[in-house]
Design a protein around this motif. Structure first.
Motif, PDB file in Angstrom:
ATOM      1  N   LEU A 116       2.031  -0.070  -8.278  1.00 50.03           N
ATOM      2  CA  LEU A 116       1.327   0.532  -7.152  1.00 50.03           C
ATOM      3  C   LEU A 116       0.206   1.486  -7.569  1.00 50.03           C
ATOM      4  CD1 LEU A 116       4.429   1.277  -4.913  1.00 50.03           C
ATOM      5  CD2 LEU A 116       2.599  -0.346  -4.370  1.00 50.03           C
ATOM      6  N   GLY A 117       0.285   1.990  -8.773  1.00 50.16           N
ATOM      7  CA  GLY A 117      -0.675   3.009  -9.191  1.00 50.16           C
ATOM      8  C   GLY A 117      -0.164   4.394  -8.842  1.00 50.16           C
ATOM      9  N   ARG A 118      -1.055   5.276  -8.490  1.00 49.60           N
ATOM     10  CA  ARG A 118      -0.657   6.663  -8.255  1.00 49.60           C
ATOM     11  C   ARG A 118       0.124   6.777  -6.949  1.00 49.60           C
ATOM     12  NH1 ARG A 118      -1.758  11.026 -10.896  1.00 49.60           N
ATOM     13  NH2 ARG A 118      -1.659  13.092  -9.946  1.00 49.60           N
ATOM     14  N   VAL A 119       1.393   7.142  -7.028  1.00 54.71           N
ATOM     15  CA  VAL A 119       2.241   7.322  -5.856  1.00 54.71           C
ATOM     16  C   VAL A 119       3.010   8.632  -5.999  1.00 54.71           C
ATOM     17  CG1 VAL A 119       2.551   4.850  -5.399  1.00 54.71           C
ATOM     18  CG2 VAL A 119       4.158   6.033  -6.927  1.00 54.71           C
ATOM     19  N   GLU A 120       3.517   9.114  -4.878  1.00 55.34           N
ATOM     20  CA  GLU A 120       4.484  10.210  -4.909  1.00 55.34           C
ATOM     21  C   GLU A 120       5.843   9.564  -5.118  1.00 55.34           C
ATOM     22  OE1 GLU A 120       6.443  13.605  -1.970  1.00 55.34           O
ATOM     23  OE2 GLU A 120       4.479  12.749  -1.461  1.00 55.34           O
ATOM     24  N   LEU A 121       6.420   9.806  -6.277  1.00 58.08           N
ATOM     25  CA  LEU A 121       7.639   9.109  -6.672  1.00 58.08           C
ATOM     26  C   LEU A 121       8.796  10.088  -6.810  1.00 58.08           C
ATOM     27  CD1 LEU A 121       9.197   6.625  -7.758  1.00 58.08           C
ATOM     28  CD2 LEU A 121       8.234   7.120 -10.017  1.00 58.08           C
ATOM     29  N   HIS A 122       9.884   9.784  -6.117  1.00 50.90           N
ATOM     30  CA  HIS A 122      11.119  10.552  -6.225  1.00 50.90           C
ATOM     31  C   HIS A 122      12.238   9.600  -6.622  1.00 50.90           C
ATOM     32  CE1 HIS A 122       9.579  14.271  -4.299  1.00 50.90           C
ATOM     33  NE2 HIS A 122       8.805  13.421  -3.652  1.00 50.90           N
ATOM     34  N   ALA A 123      13.154  10.086  -7.446  1.00 49.90           N
ATOM     35  CA  ALA A 123      14.327   9.312  -7.825  1.00 49.90           C
ATOM     36  C   ALA A 123      15.534  10.240  -7.789  1.00 49.90           C
ATOM     37  CB  ALA A 123      14.160   8.715  -9.224  1.00 49.90           C
ATOM     38  N   ALA A 124      16.707   9.655  -7.571  1.00 52.51           N
ATOM     39  CA  ALA A 124      17.914  10.477  -7.480  1.00 52.51           C
ATOM     40  C   ALA A 124      19.125   9.694  -7.946  1.00 52.51           C
ATOM     41  CB  ALA A 124      18.131  10.954  -6.039  1.00 52.51           C
TER      42      ALA A 124
ATOM     43  N   ARG B 179       8.767  10.175   5.567  1.00 51.95           N
ATOM     44  CA  ARG B 179       7.493   9.831   4.920  1.00 51.95           C
ATOM     45  C   ARG B 179       7.605   8.681   3.917  1.00 51.95           C
ATOM     46  NH1 ARG B 179       6.228  13.772   1.419  1.00 51.95           N
ATOM     47  NH2 ARG B 179       4.174  12.816   1.193  1.00 51.95           N
ATOM     48  N   VAL B 180       8.797   8.151   3.724  1.00 51.68           N
ATOM     49  CA  VAL B 180       9.019   7.199   2.631  1.00 51.68           C
ATOM     50  C   VAL B 180       8.550   5.796   3.037  1.00 51.68           C
ATOM     51  CG1 VAL B 180      10.730   6.155   1.112  1.00 51.68           C
ATOM     52  CG2 VAL B 180      10.971   8.550   1.806  1.00 51.68           C
ATOM     53  N   ASP B 181       7.673   5.218   2.216  1.00 52.60           N
ATOM     54  CA  ASP B 181       7.182   3.859   2.452  1.00 52.60           C
ATOM     55  C   ASP B 181       8.098   2.812   1.841  1.00 52.60           C
ATOM     56  OD1 ASP B 181       4.713   4.700   3.735  1.00 52.60           O
ATOM     57  OD2 ASP B 181       4.084   5.364   1.733  1.00 52.60           O
ATOM     58  N   ILE B 182       8.607   3.086   0.642  1.00 49.75           N
ATOM     59  CA  ILE B 182       9.562   2.195  -0.027  1.00 49.75           C
ATOM     60  C   ILE B 182      10.765   3.021  -0.452  1.00 49.75           C
ATOM     61  CG2 ILE B 182      10.045   0.766  -2.048  1.00 49.75           C
ATOM     62  CD1 ILE B 182       7.149  -0.097  -2.081  1.00 49.75           C
TER      63      ILE B 182
ATOM     64  N   GLY C 113      12.044   2.566 -10.101  1.00 48.39           N
ATOM     65  CA  GLY C 113      10.950   3.481  -9.795  1.00 48.39           C
ATOM     66  C   GLY C 113       9.784   3.327 -10.746  1.00 48.39           C
ATOM     67  N   ALA C 114      10.081   3.152 -12.020  1.00 52.87           N
ATOM     68  CA  ALA C 114       9.017   2.987 -13.017  1.00 52.87           C
ATOM     69  C   ALA C 114       8.223   1.710 -12.756  1.00 52.87           C
ATOM     70  CB  ALA C 114       9.614   2.965 -14.416  1.00 52.87           C
ATOM     71  N   ALA C 115       8.925   0.629 -12.417  1.00 51.92           N
ATOM     72  CA  ALA C 115       8.247  -0.640 -12.160  1.00 51.92           C
ATOM     73  C   ALA C 115       7.395  -0.563 -10.901  1.00 51.92           C
ATOM     74  CB  ALA C 115       9.272  -1.759 -12.046  1.00 51.92           C
ATOM     75  N   LEU C 116       7.904   0.087  -9.865  1.00 51.76           N
ATOM     76  CA  LEU C 116       7.122   0.233  -8.636  1.00 51.76           C
ATOM     77  C   LEU C 116       5.870   1.074  -8.881  1.00 51.76           C
ATOM     78  CD1 LEU C 116      10.013   0.754  -6.067  1.00 51.76           C
ATOM     79  CD2 LEU C 116       8.413  -1.172  -6.136  1.00 51.76           C
TER      80      LEU C 116
ATOM     81  N   GLY D   9       0.797  -1.222   0.000  1.00 54.02           N
ATOM     82  CA  GLY D   9       0.000   0.000   0.000  1.00 54.02           C
ATOM     83  C   GLY D   9       0.824   1.263   0.000  1.00 54.02           C
ATOM     84  N   ALA D  10       2.069   1.175  -0.418  1.00 54.98           N
ATOM     85  CA  ALA D  10       2.977   2.325  -0.393  1.00 54.98           C
ATOM     86  C   ALA D  10       2.424   3.492  -1.201  1.00 54.98           C
ATOM     87  CB  ALA D  10       4.348   1.926  -0.932  1.00 54.98           C
ATOM     88  N   THR D  11       2.603   4.688  -0.658  1.00 52.47           N
ATOM     89  CA  THR D  11       2.167   5.897  -1.376  1.00 52.47           C
ATOM     90  C   THR D  11       3.323   6.849  -1.650  1.00 52.47           C
ATOM     91  OG1 THR D  11       1.594   6.991   0.705  1.00 52.47           O
ATOM     92  CG2 THR D  11      -0.155   5.788  -0.418  1.00 52.47           C
ATOM     93  N   VAL D  12       4.439   6.698  -0.931  1.00 54.11           N
ATOM     94  CA  VAL D  12       5.625   7.522  -1.169  1.00 54.11           C
ATOM     95  C   VAL D  12       6.789   6.582  -1.454  1.00 54.11           C
ATOM     96  CG1 VAL D  12       7.199   9.272  -0.280  1.00 54.11           C
ATOM     97  CG2 VAL D  12       4.774   9.322   0.373  1.00 54.11           C
ATOM     98  N   VAL D  13       7.376   6.714  -2.630  1.00 48.98           N
ATOM     99  CA  VAL D  13       8.412   5.801  -3.104  1.00 48.98           C
ATOM    100  C   VAL D  13       9.637   6.601  -3.520  1.00 48.98           C
ATOM    101  CG1 VAL D  13       9.021   4.127  -4.902  1.00 48.98           C
ATOM    102  CG2 VAL D  13       6.732   4.090  -3.878  1.00 48.98           C
ATOM    103  N   VAL D  14      10.819   6.107  -3.143  1.00 44.68           N
ATOM    104  CA  VAL D  14      12.077   6.720  -3.560  1.00 44.68           C
ATOM    105  C   VAL D  14      12.931   5.666  -4.247  1.00 44.68           C
ATOM    106  CG1 VAL D  14      14.258   7.711  -2.767  1.00 44.68           C
ATOM    107  CG2 VAL D  14      12.106   8.529  -1.807  1.00 44.68           C
ATOM    108  N   ASP D  15      13.455   6.011  -5.406  1.00 44.72           N
ATOM    109  CA  ASP D  15      14.392   5.177  -6.165  1.00 44.72           C
ATOM    110  C   ASP D  15      15.750   5.868  -6.091  1.00 44.72           C
ATOM    111  OD1 ASP D  15      15.783   3.621  -7.970  1.00 44.72           O
ATOM    112  OD2 ASP D  15      14.457   4.025  -9.682  1.00 44.72           O
ATOM    113  N   LEU D  16      16.597   5.386  -5.189  1.00 46.44           N
ATOM    114  CA  LEU D  16      17.906   6.004  -4.958  1.00 46.44           C
ATOM    115  C   LEU D  16      18.958   5.287  -5.798  1.00 46.44           C
ATOM    116  CD1 LEU D  16      18.487   8.364  -2.995  1.00 46.44           C
ATOM    117  CD2 LEU D  16      19.311   6.670  -1.338  1.00 46.44           C
ATOM    118  N   CYS D  17      19.976   6.021  -6.269  1.00 47.94           N
ATOM    119  CA  CYS D  17      20.929   5.460  -7.246  1.00 47.94           C
ATOM    120  C   CYS D  17      20.129   4.929  -8.422  1.00 47.94           C
ATOM    121  CB  CYS D  17      21.783   4.361  -6.636  1.00 47.94           C
ATOM    122  SG  CYS D  17      22.752   4.824  -5.196  1.00 47.94           S
ATOM    123  N   CYS D  18      19.262   5.772  -8.956  1.00 47.16           N
ATOM    124  CA  CYS D  18      18.193   5.313  -9.845  1.00 47.16           C
ATOM    125  C   CYS D  18      18.651   4.877 -11.224  1.00 47.16           C
ATOM    126  CB  CYS D  18      17.120   6.390  -9.973  1.00 47.16           C
ATOM    127  SG  CYS D  18      17.652   7.896 -10.842  1.00 47.16           S
TER     128      CYS D  18
END
Length: 269
Positions: free
Chosen positions: A124-132, A169-172, A117-120, A102-111
């Motif tokens: 998951l559907g609509r999430v707040e997605l950050h990558a770096a 706030r990060v779930d994944i 991040g794209a696969a997650l 049920g994650a809603t905030v996702v971070v893809d680090l060393c992306c």
């Protein structure tokens, strides 16, 4: 990469296909027939076919030749100078989804390309997605791959790149960190050694330098019950688990025999 059956048939004649297969096989490509289908599907003219075959024969990874890689059913754009997503990393995505469905905030680090991040986001559907990523070339590529999911891609060194409002706030938190020991870079296949950025491969003396930094800082960024996942090798797994446990995370190791993948999972209590 996908099987040829998942690619639109090429209009090239059987004779031209046979020539491409022969050139690829002579260059040592084990799956010459499959690669030929992908190259022929990517090329629009005979001259483009010749150019792509020449790049592959010269040792460029197939994904960089055709401009994309398949990752968990997605076609992920990859560009020269960007780490090519590995199929074994799909196991990291599977473990993240199982841990936090049920994650809603996702971070893809060393992306890198942003494949994780794209696969997650796709699952998951609509999430707040950050990558770096620290590499501007990777950031440019990830922005292309994450645009459809509304992902924000940041340039910088690990957590320094992330906006402050994400903290706590990060779930994944998926961190596909480099984990090859420095002295073993020269032992990698030429496709990786010669065509992928060293920063995406080199994990320091024992391969765990970046992993330890992620483990130490992750608890500050995770939501209560949030998880951090990092891929590692079998030889490094015990030390990686210890690093997560020292950071105060509830830790376990997952292994896929089919993909020969080891993923360390840490959960913020």
């Amino acid at each position: 990469m996908p099987s040829p059956s998942s690619v639109s048939p090429s209009s090239s004649s059987p004779s031209s296909r046979d020539r491409v297969v022969a050139e690829l096989r002579a260059a040592g490509c084990v799956f010459a027939e499959d690669e030929a289908e992908l190259i022929l599907a990517a090329a629009r003219t005979p001259d483009e076919v010749a150019a792509l075959v020449a790049r592959r024969v010269a040792g460029l990874p197939l994904e960089l030749v055709v401009g994309w890689a398949e990752f968990r059913g997605l076609r992920v754009t990859v560009e020269p100078g960007v780490f090519v997503p590995r199929r074994r990393t799909e196991f990291l995505v599977e473990q993240a989804l199982a841990q936090a469905p049920g994650a809603t905030v996702v971070v893809d680090l060393c992306c890198g390309s942003g494949a994780v991040g794209a696969a997650l986001a796709a699952a998951l559907g609509r999430v707040e997605l950050h990558a770096a990523d620290i590499d501007p070339a990777a950031v440019r590529c990830a922005r292309r791959n994450l645009a459809a999911a509304g992902g924000q891609v940041h340039t910088g060194d690990l957590f320094e790149a992330l906006p402050g409002e994400v903290r706590g706030r990060v779930d994944i938190l998926a961190a596909n960190v480099p984990y090859v020991p420095s002295d073993e870079i020269g032992l990698l296949p030429a496709e990786a050694r010669d065509h992928e950025p060293r920063a995406a491969l080199d994990g320091g003396t024992d391969g765990l330098d970046v992993l330890r930094r992620v483990a130490a800082q992750a608890p500050r960024w995770l939501a209560p019950g949030g998880c951090v996942l990092v891929e590692t090798s079998g030889q490094q797994a015990r030390a990686a688990v210890d690093a997560f446990a020292r950071a105060g995370l509830t830790t376990r190791l997952a292994f896929s025999g089919d993909l020969h993948a080891h993923v360390v999972i840490g959960v913020r209590p």
